[in-house]
Scaffold this active site. Structure first.
Site, PDB file in Angstrom:
ATOM      1  CG  HIS A  46      41.944  44.318  40.744  1.00 17.50           C
ATOM      2  ND1 HIS A  46      40.683  44.331  41.303  1.00 17.50           N
ATOM      3  CD2 HIS A  46      42.168  43.025  40.359  1.00 17.50           C
ATOM      4  CE1 HIS A  46      40.165  43.115  41.255  1.00 17.50           C
ATOM      5  NE2 HIS A  46      41.042  42.308  40.690  1.00 17.50           N
ATOM      6  CD  GLU A 147      41.353  35.625  37.717  1.00 13.43           C
ATOM      7  OE1 GLU A 147      42.167  36.071  38.536  1.00 13.43           O
ATOM      8  OE2 GLU A 147      40.851  36.320  36.822  1.00 13.43           O
ATOM      9  CG  ASP A 173      41.053  36.828  42.032  1.00 10.89           C
ATOM     10  OD1 ASP A 173      40.296  36.847  43.012  1.00 10.89           O
ATOM     11  OD2 ASP A 173      41.249  37.809  41.306  1.00 10.89           O
TER      12      ASP A 173
END
Length: 270
Positions: A46, A147, A173
């Site tokens: 990310h 997650e 998540d």
């Protein structure tokens, strides 16, 4: 091969703090690595960076004793092997949902006979010292991220995967996956159901004899996680710390001077 002390700290029962880099800048990496973190993760999933930026950041961190970790974008052999060749001493792999995926991940991190990693340590052959080929299987860390609801159903099997060093928890998540969007993504969960899940993960890690890591928003929550049994806690990241410090300075300036304020994130001219 240069031996970093992260594994020894865990063996001695010492808590460890991990930094997190999402800004693709070697100077930012150098600054963070000089602050005393036990390890620092660079976020290729990310973060605002690519492989070229990662390479420079790993070079900037080399002067410190901080263990360089990298979160890869996905369970894909090419990028996993490439970040290891660049000098990562540990890989964090997102969205590992089954024991089969965990085993696949481990195979990409280890050279034969323990895995299928291709040999070509372009930078790390220099950065990690001599005997990398023969010693790296015992030094490189493999962290699977749990997650999703599916991963929680397969937690014990994932944790028991041969060669897996630990499980890393991203609470945002995990919350989205377990509640299907009923609860918003965020760090430092206080909902009983999420605290129970976070504690269940560390219990599974302890049972399997592997490390457990948790991404936290504050030092206070990180300390709670250490009390639950986590070995490694990440506290915030470079983006949030930069934004938080800047916001606090601006707010204090406005309070002291009575000046007009500009709303955070607003757009306009100069």
């Amino acid at each position: 091969m240069i031996k970093y002390r992260l594994k020894q700290l865990w063996a001695d029962g010492k808590p460890t703090i991990n930094g997190w880099l999402s800004i693709g800048n070697s100077f930012t990496a150098e600054i963070m690595a000089a602050q005393g973190y036990d390890c620092i993760g660079v976020d290729l999933q990310h973060g605002a960076l690519d492989y070229s930026g990662l390479l420079l950041m790993l070079q900037a961190m080399r002067a410190s004793a901080t263990v360089p970790l990298v979160r890869v974008p996905w369970l894909e052999p090419g990028i996993i092997m490439k970040v290891l060749d660049a000098g990562a001493y540990g890989v964090i792999c997102p969205m590992v949902n089954t024991a089969e995926q965990a085993a696949e991940f481990v195979s990409y991190v280890r050279y034969p006979p323990l895995g299928s990693r291709s040999f070509g340590p372009t930078r790390v052959n220099f950065a990690a010292g001599a005997n990398y080929a023969s010693e790296s299987n015992g030094e490189i860390l493999a962290f699977a991220m749990v997650e999703t609801a599916e991963a929680m159903d397969n937690l014990d099997a994932i944790a028991s995967t041969p060669g897996l060093d630990g499980i890393y928890v991203g609470p945002a998540d995990l919350t989205l996956g377990m509640t299907q969007g009923r609860l918003p993504p965020a760090f430092d969960r206080e909902e009983p159901e999420m605290i129970e899940a976070i504690q269940h993960i560390v219990a599974a890690c302890k049972k399997a004899g592997i490390a457990a890591g948790l991404h936290c928003g504050t030092p206070a929550y990180a300390a709670r996680a250490i009390g639950w049994g986590y070995n490694m806690t990440t506290v915030s990241n470079d983006v949030r710390m930069l934004a938080g410090a800047a916001e606090a300075n601006v707010k204090k300036f406005r309070e002291l001077t009575g000046g007009s304020s500009v709303s955070a994130g607003s757009k306009g001219g100069y």
